[in-house]
Write a protein that holds these residues in place. Structure first.
Motif, PDB file in Angstrom:
ATOM      1  N   SER A  45      42.345 -23.078   3.617  1.00 44.20           N
ATOM      2  CA  SER A  45      41.058 -22.797   4.255  1.00 44.20           C
ATOM      3  C   SER A  45      39.934 -23.471   3.472  1.00 44.20           C
ATOM      4  O   SER A  45      40.076 -23.783   2.286  1.00 44.20           O
ATOM      5  CB  SER A  45      40.812 -21.291   4.316  1.00 44.20           C
ATOM      6  OG  SER A  45      40.677 -20.753   3.016  1.00 44.20           O
ATOM      7  N   GLU A  46      38.806 -23.678   4.156  1.00 39.26           N
ATOM      8  CA  GLU A  46      37.681 -24.379   3.535  1.00 39.26           C
ATOM      9  C   GLU A  46      37.122 -23.613   2.341  1.00 39.26           C
ATOM     10  O   GLU A  46      36.798 -24.194   1.312  1.00 39.26           O
ATOM     11  CB  GLU A  46      36.585 -24.604   4.573  1.00 39.26           C
ATOM     12  CG  GLU A  46      35.379 -25.349   4.032  1.00 39.26           C
ATOM     13  CD  GLU A  46      34.333 -25.588   5.100  1.00 39.26           C
ATOM     14  OE1 GLU A  46      33.238 -26.053   4.751  1.00 39.26           O
ATOM     15  OE2 GLU A  46      34.602 -25.290   6.272  1.00 39.26           O
ATOM     16  N   GLY A  47      37.037 -22.295   2.464  1.00 35.31           N
ATOM     17  CA  GLY A  47      36.423 -21.522   1.389  1.00 35.31           C
ATOM     18  C   GLY A  47      37.367 -21.215   0.242  1.00 35.31           C
ATOM     19  O   GLY A  47      37.054 -21.460  -0.926  1.00 35.31           O
ATOM     20  N   LYS A  48      38.572 -20.703   0.557  1.00 40.27           N
ATOM     21  CA  LYS A  48      39.476 -20.224  -0.482  1.00 40.27           C
ATOM     22  C   LYS A  48      40.537 -21.232  -0.887  1.00 40.27           C
ATOM     23  O   LYS A  48      41.204 -21.056  -1.917  1.00 40.27           O
ATOM     24  CB  LYS A  48      40.161 -18.938  -0.009  1.00 40.27           C
ATOM     25  CG  LYS A  48      39.191 -17.795   0.268  1.00 40.27           C
ATOM     26  CD  LYS A  48      39.929 -16.573   0.763  1.00 40.27           C
ATOM     27  CE  LYS A  48      38.969 -15.426   1.054  1.00 40.27           C
ATOM     28  NZ  LYS A  48      39.677 -14.228   1.585  1.00 40.27           N
ATOM     29  N   GLY A  49      40.748 -22.273  -0.104  1.00 39.15           N
ATOM     30  CA  GLY A  49      41.800 -23.223  -0.426  1.00 39.15           C
ATOM     31  C   GLY A  49      43.171 -22.590  -0.215  1.00 39.15           C
ATOM     32  O   GLY A  49      43.358 -21.726   0.639  1.00 39.15           O
ATOM     33  N   LEU A  50      44.143 -23.018  -1.007  1.00 38.01           N
ATOM     34  CA  LEU A  50      45.507 -22.497  -0.889  1.00 38.01           C
ATOM     35  C   LEU A  50      45.624 -21.160  -1.612  1.00 38.01           C
ATOM     36  O   LEU A  50      45.056 -20.965  -2.682  1.00 38.01           O
ATOM     37  CB  LEU A  50      46.508 -23.483  -1.494  1.00 38.01           C
ATOM     38  CG  LEU A  50      46.595 -24.871  -0.835  1.00 38.01           C
ATOM     39  CD1 LEU A  50      47.536 -25.768  -1.636  1.00 38.01           C
ATOM     40  CD2 LEU A  50      47.068 -24.755   0.609  1.00 38.01           C
ATOM     41  N   SER A  51      46.379 -20.253  -1.021  1.00 34.06           N
ATOM     42  CA  SER A  51      46.645 -18.987  -1.700  1.00 34.06           C
ATOM     43  C   SER A  51      47.609 -19.216  -2.864  1.00 34.06           C
ATOM     44  O   SER A  51      48.314 -20.233  -2.916  1.00 34.06           O
ATOM     45  CB  SER A  51      47.249 -17.975  -0.724  1.00 34.06           C
ATOM     46  OG  SER A  51      48.502 -18.435  -0.245  1.00 34.06           O
TER      47      SER A  51
END
Length: 324
Positions: A273-279
């Protein structure tokens, strides 16, 4: 002569209030209360409707969507808007019904949509604009909407089978916490353009193949398969066991995407995701985590744009390998 009589030259006495008139005088002084707001006046609905229709015909901004309840997984979806509906019909997107507003101002797009729907045996229904507002959940529909059935997701292993049937090294795009359907649709367009064999999404905390995704994909979701996994981490582990490499895409990656050595191999590209990146758990399943080199003034790219850049690099490396 009696004092104060008619013709006496003296002013007559002012007549006092008669019995029982006090309440009437008080009521005459009370006023009619506060001025009612515009939405309570008789002309308001007609004026609001006229403005809404004019805004739609100009292609104006979105109206506020009504509060949505939880959608059933087998509920149909709706694509609204003259261009998206026509593009979906031209791309043979599966559809159940075409809804057209009463007294619509026809143009070539509406006529072509009706013609294609008739040729394909799709039900044609004339409805009110209020009905269209409800079906499209407040989106700008310009008087037309297409009902599509709930998407039939593939199993993750099917995407590998598609690549093997095409005698090509698998290229699968997985989405980690990408929750905007428009990003999913944009990624589907890029994946189709650069030869990917399918998309993989988790069943929770992720955008699905909704009307918004169909609309943004410009019909490419009709040809690109989308698989859904109950557990994205486990699905990536299964892909690795099947011989695929996993390349993560994250702004905090330690390798430029163009320098990655695995792009010509059987591959899964994971877009965060744009905000959190990869989990964290997904990152642990990656063979390498890459980044897109950018100017310092740009903090990040949205998921759709980032996926397009990464898939272009994969396609470029694979094309170069074939030429050599």
């Amino acid at each position: 002569m009696a004092a104060g009589g008619r013709g006496s030259g003296r002013p007559a006495k002012k007549k006092g209030p008669s019995k029982g008139t006090g309440g009437q005088r008080r009521r005459s002084l009370e006023g009619r209360g506060a001025t009612p707001p515009a939405e309570m006046r008789h002309w308001y609905k007609d004026k609001a409707r006229a403005e809404r229709v004019a805004r739609e015909e100009r292609g104006g901004g979105r109206r506020a969507a009504p509060t949505k309840g939880r959608r059933s997984e087998d509920a149909p979806e709706y694509i609204g808007g003259r261009n998206p509906v026509l593009e979906a019909l031209q791309a043979d997107v599966p559809a159940n019904a075409l809804y057209v507003a009463q007294r619509i101002d026809n143009d070539d797009r509406v006529r072509d949509s009706i013609k294609i729907a008739a040729e394909r045996g799709i039900a044609l229904l004339e409805v009110t604009r209020d009905k269209l507002d409800r079906l499209t959940e407040g989106a700008v529909h310009q008087g037309v909407a297409l009902q599509i059935p709930a998407y039939d997701y593939a199993h993750p292993s099917e995407l590998v089978d598609i690549a093997h049937d095409a005698a090509e090294p698998p290229l699968i795009v997985a989405l980690d916490s990408v929750t905007d359907p428009r990003n999913l649709g944009a990624i589907a367009r890029s994946a189709t353009a650069f030869g990917a064999h399918g998309l993989l999404i988790p069943s929770r905390r992720s955008a699905g193949v909704t009307g918004g995704a169909w609309k943004t994909s410009a019909g490419t979701l009709a040809t690109l398969r989308v698989a859904r996994a109950a557990n994205l981490t486990a699905a990536l582990r299964d892909y690795r066991d099947a011989g695929l490499f996993v390349v993560g895409l994250d702004g905090a990656g330690d390798t430029d995407i163009g320098d990655a050595q695995l792009l010509t191999e059987p591959l899964v590209v994971v877009v965060g995701s744009e905000g959190k990146g990869l989990s964290r758990l997904v990152r642990e399943q990656c063979d390498v985590v890459t980044r897109i080199p950018m100017h310092a003034s740009a903090e990040s790219l949205n998921a759709g744009v980032a996926a397009g850049v990464a898939l272009y690099e994969v396609a470029r490396h694979r094309r170069r390998q074939r030429l050599h």
